[in-house]
Design a protein around this motif. Structure first.
Motif, PDB file in Angstrom:
ATOM      1  N   GLY A 106      14.975  61.473  56.079  1.00 55.11           N
ATOM      2  CA  GLY A 106      15.106  61.426  57.540  1.00 55.11           C
ATOM      3  C   GLY A 106      15.623  62.715  58.161  1.00 55.11           C
ATOM      4  O   GLY A 106      16.034  63.661  57.473  1.00 55.11           O
ATOM      5  N   ALA A 107      15.590  62.741  59.498  1.00 55.47           N
ATOM      6  CA  ALA A 107      15.971  63.951  60.238  1.00 55.47           C
ATOM      7  C   ALA A 107      17.444  64.298  60.041  1.00 55.47           C
ATOM      8  O   ALA A 107      17.818  65.485  60.042  1.00 55.47           O
ATOM      9  N   ALA A 108      18.284  63.278  59.876  1.00 54.44           N
ATOM     10  CA  ALA A 108      19.709  63.559  59.695  1.00 54.44           C
ATOM     11  C   ALA A 108      19.905  64.407  58.436  1.00 54.44           C
ATOM     12  O   ALA A 108      20.635  65.410  58.450  1.00 54.44           O
ATOM     13  N   PHE A 132      21.934  65.322  70.796  1.00 54.63           N
ATOM     14  CA  PHE A 132      22.230  64.218  69.873  1.00 54.63           C
ATOM     15  C   PHE A 132      23.642  64.437  69.319  1.00 54.63           C
ATOM     16  O   PHE A 132      23.932  65.491  68.745  1.00 54.63           O
ATOM     17  N   TYR A 135      24.955  66.236  66.014  1.00 55.63           N
ATOM     18  CA  TYR A 135      24.866  67.685  65.740  1.00 55.63           C
ATOM     19  C   TYR A 135      26.258  68.265  65.465  1.00 55.63           C
ATOM     20  O   TYR A 135      26.434  69.117  64.600  1.00 55.63           O
ATOM     21  N   ASN A 176      15.769  70.395  70.473  1.00 59.07           N
ATOM     22  CA  ASN A 176      15.303  69.020  70.230  1.00 59.07           C
ATOM     23  C   ASN A 176      14.424  68.573  71.406  1.00 59.07           C
ATOM     24  O   ASN A 176      14.910  68.330  72.497  1.00 59.07           O
ATOM     25  N   ASN A 180      16.533  63.644  72.803  1.00 62.63           N
ATOM     26  CA  ASN A 180      17.466  62.523  72.835  1.00 62.63           C
ATOM     27  C   ASN A 180      18.774  63.123  73.337  1.00 62.63           C
ATOM     28  O   ASN A 180      19.295  64.023  72.681  1.00 62.63           O
ATOM     29  N   ASP A 214      14.520  70.183  65.820  1.00 63.01           N
ATOM     30  CA  ASP A 214      14.753  68.806  65.366  1.00 63.01           C
ATOM     31  C   ASP A 214      13.701  67.929  66.057  1.00 63.01           C
ATOM     32  O   ASP A 214      13.751  67.748  67.269  1.00 63.01           O
ATOM     33  N   PRO A 216      12.220  64.471  65.530  1.00 60.76           N
ATOM     34  CA  PRO A 216      11.848  63.091  65.195  1.00 60.76           C
ATOM     35  C   PRO A 216      10.951  62.433  66.246  1.00 60.76           C
ATOM     36  O   PRO A 216      10.317  61.429  65.957  1.00 60.76           O
ATOM     37  N   TYR A 217      10.932  62.995  67.470  1.00 60.30           N
ATOM     38  CA  TYR A 217      10.152  62.348  68.542  1.00 60.30           C
ATOM     39  C   TYR A 217       8.865  63.096  68.864  1.00 60.30           C
ATOM     40  O   TYR A 217       8.223  62.806  69.871  1.00 60.30           O
ATOM     41  N   SER A 242      10.998  63.848  60.935  1.00 61.10           N
ATOM     42  CA  SER A 242      11.315  62.521  60.411  1.00 61.10           C
ATOM     43  C   SER A 242      10.196  61.561  60.782  1.00 61.10           C
ATOM     44  O   SER A 242       9.563  61.729  61.826  1.00 61.10           O
ATOM     45  N   SER A 244      10.964  58.408  61.114  1.00 62.77           N
ATOM     46  CA  SER A 244      11.726  57.253  61.606  1.00 62.77           C
ATOM     47  C   SER A 244      11.130  56.676  62.885  1.00 62.77           C
ATOM     48  O   SER A 244      11.072  55.463  63.062  1.00 62.77           O
ATOM     49  N   LYS A 245      10.729  57.557  63.788  1.00 64.73           N
ATOM     50  CA  LYS A 245      10.269  57.078  65.101  1.00 64.73           C
ATOM     51  C   LYS A 245       8.743  57.116  65.196  1.00 64.73           C
ATOM     52  O   LYS A 245       8.151  56.213  65.776  1.00 64.73           O
ATOM     53  N   ARG A 253      14.150  55.834  55.601  1.00 63.65           N
ATOM     54  CA  ARG A 253      14.751  57.149  55.380  1.00 63.65           C
ATOM     55  C   ARG A 253      13.771  58.140  54.753  1.00 63.65           C
ATOM     56  O   ARG A 253      13.855  58.468  53.568  1.00 63.65           O
ATOM     57  N   TYR A 332      14.018  57.269  75.776  1.00 67.72           N
ATOM     58  CA  TYR A 332      15.323  57.202  76.433  1.00 67.72           C
ATOM     59  C   TYR A 332      15.191  57.565  77.902  1.00 67.72           C
ATOM     60  O   TYR A 332      14.429  58.470  78.258  1.00 67.72           O
TER      61      TYR A 332
HETATM   62  N1  PLP Z   1      17.826  63.830  65.632  1.00 64.93           N
HETATM   63  C1  PLP Z   1      17.720  63.117  66.764  1.00 64.93           C
HETATM   64  C2  PLP Z   1      17.559  63.849  68.047  1.00 64.93           C
HETATM   65  C3  PLP Z   1      17.769  61.717  66.744  1.00 64.93           C
HETATM   66  O1  PLP Z   1      17.671  61.037  67.872  1.00 64.93           O
HETATM   67  C4  PLP Z   1      17.931  61.068  65.497  1.00 64.93           C
HETATM   68  C5  PLP Z   1      18.023  59.607  65.409  1.00 64.93           C
HETATM   69  O2  PLP Z   1      18.052  58.890  66.356  1.00 64.93           O
HETATM   70  C6  PLP Z   1      18.031  61.859  64.342  1.00 64.93           C
HETATM   71  C7  PLP Z   1      17.986  63.231  64.448  1.00 64.93           C
HETATM   72  C8  PLP Z   1      18.197  61.228  62.989  1.00 64.93           C
HETATM   73  O3  PLP Z   1      16.975  60.679  62.618  1.00 64.93           O
HETATM   74  P1  PLP Z   1      16.744  59.953  61.212  1.00 64.93           P
HETATM   75  O4  PLP Z   1      16.859  58.503  61.457  1.00 64.93           O
HETATM   76  O5  PLP Z   1      15.342  60.312  60.850  1.00 64.93           O
HETATM   77  O6  PLP Z   1      17.733  60.470  60.268  1.00 64.93           O
END
Ligand code: PLP
Length: 396
Positions: A106-108, A132, A135, A176, A180, A214, A216-217, A242, A244-245, A253, A332
């Protein structure tokens, strides 16, 4: 205390998002889930594309179970890394190889690894408010120092402010988009100007400044909006991605880091990424999902569902008199609070079972975030409550 104090603090003070998310569960048990309007967390509400479940079923039926669930190479399965590199090359006209890709959970993880790879202790990393909240945690964990750049009134990047924040101690910048918590997309013109500033500063200080995107979106954008790919504007760039979304798989993950193949020191940066992954224990991303990604690389969720939610919520709230930033992507809505203190506003909304996140920790005061990745019916039923809330504010 005989434990790491910082870790203890982070563990004992949940993020404001998690706090509200947990409250929603408790409150649902009291008054029924239908009566709680939980807009706290960015958990996708759209099903993963059909091809994802088909692929999982197929893999479980046809692949050797031991091989399917075994460790991959630390940086990820070569076939998966090739599929990721090929997809980026196809879409953005680049020339990445599998050796520019590191698979992550995942992005985290992509961010923590990338930051650990490029930051030396005490070096600065610039983030654009609103950002976010994690960070701060990730940068500080890598030994870096967070420097915030303030936004323009419409939550875009203030390039003059950005320029003023760069100094000889700046090592990295995180961008980003779609963003978000604001949902804005930074247009190509802004990204180009930002990269031109960075190039000039690299020359002025005779050092590398890494741009970390970054993303994910990336795929969650509405109408004809496009998200510029940073690698086409700046060689010293790293993309943290990522699924994830974009594939609605946050619990699985899975994501990746892509190091720009045109980066002068790219081979060493990639090795530092591998080393940082090792330091942090982020090796061998989940194997089953690496295999899924290899086969579903260009799939994405049905974004129309989020767009319909955006339209319903944005149109209604602005009609009631709320001031909102119109989101071009992500899921969002960033809303100006009806009193100065966003925490107090959020508390008052909570009194009506509307759970919205105060955004002080995102680097901008006087706003809340509404995560509209919920059922359309939830938004529909929440609207009268938002109307009641603004009416009450107008009366007092
Ligand atoms: N970066 C941003 C801007 C996010 O909004 C999120 C999760 O909401 C993440 C990173 C982390 O994403 P992941 O769930 O893929 O670890």
């Amino acid at each position: 205390m005989e434990i790491n104090e910082k870790a203890y603090k982070l563990g004992s003070n949940r993020s404001v998002i998690r706090e509200l998310f947990e409250y929603a569960k408790k409150r649902s048990a009291e008054v029924g889930a239908d009566n709680v309007f939980d807009f706290s967390i960015g958990n996708p509400s759209v099903e993963p594309p059909e091809i994802v479940s088909q692929t999982i079923t197929e893999l479980l039926k046809t692949e050797n179970a031991v091989a399917l669930h075994s460790y991959t190479s630390a940086q990820g399965d070569p076939g998966t890394r090739k599929a990721v590199a090929d997809s980026i090359n196809r879409r953005f006209g680049l020339n990445l190889s599998p050796d520019n890709i590191y698979m992550t959970c995942g992005a985290a993880a992509s961010l923590t690894i990338s930051l650990k790879a490029v930051l030396n202790p005490g070096e600065e990393c610039i983030v654009f408010a609103p950002f976010f909240t994690e960070y701060t945690v990730f940068i500080e964990n890598a030994g870096g120092v967070v420097v915030q750049s303030k936004p323009t009134d419409d939550m875009q990047i203030d390039l003059d402010d950005f320029k003023s924040k760069i100094n000889k101690n700046t090592r990295a910048v995180i961008i980003n988009s779609p963003n978000n918590p604001s949902g804005v997309v930074y247009p190509a013109e802004t990204v180009k100007k930002l990269c031109d500033i960075l190039k000039a500063k690299e020359t002025e200080y005779g050092k590398t400044i890494y741009l970390i995107a970054d993303e994910p979106y990336r795929e969650l954008v509405y109408e004809s909006v496009t998200v510029p790919y940073v690698m086409n504007y700046y060689d010293d760039s790293i993309v943290c991605y990522s699924f994830s979304k974009t594939l609605s798989l946050p619990g699985e993950r899975i994501g990746y880091i892509a190091v720009n193949p045109n980066m002068k020191d790219g081979k060493n940066v990639y090795l530092a990424v591998c080393g940082a992954g090792r330091m942090l224990g982020f090796v061998c991303a989940p194997s089953l999902f690496q295999h899924v990604i290899k086969r579903c690389i260009d799939a994405k969720v049905n974004v129309d569902v989020y767009k319909a939610n955006r339209d319903m919520l944005y149109n209604a709230l602005t009609e009631y008199g709320y001031t909102c930033v119109k989101p071009d992507g992500a899921f969002y809505l960033f809303v100006k609070t009806l009193e100065k203190d966003a925490v107090k506003f959020s508390e008052r909304a909570k009194g009506k079972d509307l759970l919205v996140v105060p955004c002080d920790d995102f680097g901008v005061k006087g706003y809340v975030r509404i995560a509209y990745c919920v059922a359309a019916d939830t938004i529909k039923r929440a609207l009268p409550k938002f109307k009641e809330l603004i009416t009450e504010y107008k009366l007092n």
